[in-house]
Design a protein around this motif. Structure first.
Motif, PDB file in Angstrom:
ATOM      1  N   GLU A 112      35.195  31.527  36.362  1.00 40.15           N
ATOM      2  CA  GLU A 112      36.646  32.398  35.906  1.00 40.15           C
ATOM      3  C   GLU A 112      36.431  33.506  36.767  1.00 40.15           C
ATOM      4  O   GLU A 112      37.543  34.187  37.018  1.00 40.15           O
ATOM      5  N   GLN A 113      35.255  34.195  36.854  1.00 40.09           N
ATOM      6  CA  GLN A 113      35.341  35.403  37.759  1.00 40.09           C
ATOM      7  C   GLN A 113      35.674  35.171  38.894  1.00 40.09           C
ATOM      8  O   GLN A 113      35.824  36.261  39.899  1.00 40.09           O
ATOM      9  N   ARG A 114      34.930  34.119  39.669  1.00 38.24           N
ATOM     10  CA  ARG A 114      35.214  33.922  41.127  1.00 38.24           C
ATOM     11  C   ARG A 114      36.483  33.657  41.254  1.00 38.24           C
ATOM     12  O   ARG A 114      37.205  33.958  42.567  1.00 38.24           O
ATOM     13  N   TYR A 115      37.212  33.015  40.460  1.00 40.46           N
ATOM     14  CA  TYR A 115      38.518  32.626  40.487  1.00 40.46           C
ATOM     15  C   TYR A 115      39.543  32.943  39.618  1.00 40.46           C
ATOM     16  O   TYR A 115      39.998  32.100  38.589  1.00 40.46           O
ATOM     17  N   PRO A 116      39.635  34.367  39.651  1.00 35.77           N
ATOM     18  CA  PRO A 116      40.624  34.774  38.327  1.00 35.77           C
ATOM     19  C   PRO A 116      42.156  34.143  38.563  1.00 35.77           C
ATOM     20  O   PRO A 116      42.549  33.501  39.418  1.00 35.77           O
ATOM     21  N   GLU A 117      42.882  34.691  37.652  1.00 36.86           N
ATOM     22  CA  GLU A 117      44.375  34.268  37.583  1.00 36.86           C
ATOM     23  C   GLU A 117      44.804  34.702  38.937  1.00 36.86           C
ATOM     24  O   GLU A 117      44.818  35.920  39.216  1.00 36.86           O
ATOM     25  N   GLY A 118      45.638  33.764  39.519  1.00 39.42           N
ATOM     26  CA  GLY A 118      46.325  33.966  40.793  1.00 39.42           C
ATOM     27  C   GLY A 118      45.451  33.577  42.041  1.00 39.42           C
ATOM     28  O   GLY A 118      46.197  33.582  43.268  1.00 39.42           O
ATOM     29  N   VAL A 119      44.408  33.304  41.735  1.00 38.68           N
ATOM     30  CA  VAL A 119      43.443  32.998  43.084  1.00 38.68           C
ATOM     31  C   VAL A 119      43.192  31.439  43.026  1.00 38.68           C
ATOM     32  O   VAL A 119      43.067  30.833  41.904  1.00 38.68           O
ATOM     33  N   GLU A 120      43.731  30.838  44.115  1.00 38.82           N
ATOM     34  CA  GLU A 120      43.610  29.343  44.057  1.00 38.82           C
ATOM     35  C   GLU A 120      42.064  28.807  44.118  1.00 38.82           C
ATOM     36  O   GLU A 120      41.253  29.002  44.727  1.00 38.82           O
ATOM     37  N   PRO A 121      41.778  27.971  43.068  1.00 33.06           N
ATOM     38  CA  PRO A 121      40.432  27.315  42.850  1.00 33.06           C
ATOM     39  C   PRO A 121      40.244  26.263  44.016  1.00 33.06           C
ATOM     40  O   PRO A 121      41.349  25.754  44.643  1.00 33.06           O
ATOM     41  N   PRO A 122      39.135  25.722  44.157  1.00 33.71           N
ATOM     42  CA  PRO A 122      38.860  24.770  45.157  1.00 33.71           C
ATOM     43  C   PRO A 122      39.538  23.419  44.935  1.00 33.71           C
ATOM     44  O   PRO A 122      40.284  23.066  43.686  1.00 33.71           O
TER      45      PRO A 122
END
Length: 433
Positions: free
Chosen positions: A118-128
């Protein structure tokens, strides 16, 4: 005769002011000009007149169900919570069940991974791409794992709790379990999630280490907190290495809630507020006589009492009628994992002195006879010729943590006739604690 007056020069006749005087058609001076004839159009069927009235769209069954859920969101949340908690009560295995310990270990590992991601891919950042399809369910997954772990730990600690202070601690635990299901609580952010994670890791190790070592004391608890602090420190190192948190944010969102919670648990342990998991009393009572008998199904304890039938809530002779030479026998059956067969427990007697109030009478170590992995041990202590009045027997661990307490009153029996006692046979059965 009507005459027309021409307009004055400069005025136009593009728009005529409507006359405020209406001329009835029946006036003899009115000109009877037939209305213009409109050619008839093609015939259009009018159909059912009710079709012209607009109607609402009929909802499907799924839409009606969703609408009902939206109107009763709080009741639905409460129902799911209590059903889930009841399911845990009915299906949760023994505290030393290997499968349960492994399952909870996996849950903690998944929780740690989700909190870091959750910290690495916060809201607005596309996850893998591997997480793209399931990433929107991450919040529900986090609170599912929190709910499962907290309900298990609450039940384990509830079984080991004794006394008002320990019960207050369980009320707090149950409150956290309920709050975990509330949307507002979920929106409080990473500080609350890290606090809950630190609590879950610490409580898991606080009961697993005694199960594995067969000991329960302050050093085992300190080891559990040190290992839990190592987990929090490892998460801090990962967050710093990935460049996701630095300095003040790392301390405020991870270090303070994580280490602060463990410091609070240490204080509660030293104050003897935390229940002594994994030990728990499954049966206790006060009796006139206790006999250990080798029965056909193993060792039995024959417990003699003369409790009136209407005092069904009492455990044996809690209203103890004493004659000269009588002994008060405090009998307990303690659940413990297999490794606790040589563990020592103590009984502390308290007497309510009319002049001095409650005071400690004496403390005695009990012979804890191990009976295998299924049931822990049974033991008893006795008190000869007790003074009439109010008494309290408290069962404690080696370092003074309360496992069980039982109050009873003693009154003088002046009778000399033979007494008849009922005998309760206590057998060891397979318990799931």
């Amino acid at each position: 005769m009507a005459t027309a007056t021409p307009p004055p020069p400069g005025e136009t006749t593009d728009a005529l002011e409507p006359s405020s005087v209406s001329v009835p058609s029946s006036s003899p001076n009115a000109l009877n000009v037939p209305p213009a004839q409109v050619p008839p159009g093609p015939d259009v069927p009018l159909g059912d007149p009710e079709d012209a009235v607009p109607t609402a769209k009929t909802q499907t069954l799924l839409e009606r169900v969703q609408s009902f859920r939206a109107r009763n969101e709080k009741w639905e949340m409460a129902a799911f919570f209590f059903v889930g908690f009841a399911y845990d009560v009915l299906t949760l295995g023994r505290i030393d069940d290997t499968l349960s310990m492994v399952q909870q270990f996996v849950y903690l590992g998944v929780l740690a991974s989700l909190l870091l991601l959750e910290q690495r891919y916060p809201e607005g950042v596309e996850p893998p791409k591997a997480l793209a399809k399931v990433w929107r369910w991450r919040e529900d997954a986090i609170h599912f794992f929190y709910g499962s772990l907290l309900s298990s730990f609450t039940l384990f600690f509830f079984k080991s709790a004794s006394g008002l202070v320990a019960l207050l601690f369980l009320v707090v635990m149950f409150g956290l379990l309920v709050a975990n299901e509330l949307p507002r609580f979920r929106q409080l952010g990473p500080v609350v999630r890290m606090t809950l994670f630190s609590l879950c890791v610490s409580m898991y190790l606080a009961y697993v280490l005694p199960v594995l070592t067969g000991r329960l004391n302050v050093w085992i608890f300190l080891l559990a907190l040190v290992l839990a602090a190592g987990v929090i420190y490892g998460m801090m190192r990962l967050l710093r290495r990935w460049g996701l948190m630095e300095g003040t944010a790392l301390i405020r969102q991870v270090a303070l809630p994580g280490f602060g919670l463990q410091a609070a648990l240490l204080v509660l342990y030293l104050l003897r507020v935390l229940p002594p998991v994994p030990l728990s009393v499954t049966f206790s009572g006060v009796y006139h006589e206790v006999k250990r008998v080798n029965g056909p199904e193993g060792v039995e304890y024959h417990l003699s009492h003369q409790r009136p039938w209407w005092k069904f809530w009492q455990k044996g002779d809690q209203s103890f009628r004493v004659r000269t030479g009588d002994k008060v026998n405090y009998f307990v059956s303690v659940f413990a994992p297999a490794g606790f067969h040589d563990y020592s427990v103590y009984v502390q007697w308290y007497f309510d002195d009319p002049q001095k109030g409650w005071r400690s009478f004496f403390r005695k170590a009990l012979n804890a006879r191990g009976t295998g992995a299924e049931a822990g041990f049974r033991t008893y202590a006795n008190l000869t010729n007790p003074t009439p009045g109010d008494w309290l027997a408290v069962l404690e661990t080696e370092d003074g943590h309360e496992i069980n307490r039982l109050s009873f009153s003693v009154e003088k029996d002046e009778g000399t006739e033979p007494r008849e006692f009922e005998v309760f046979v206590h057998k060891h059965d397979k318990r799931t604690k």
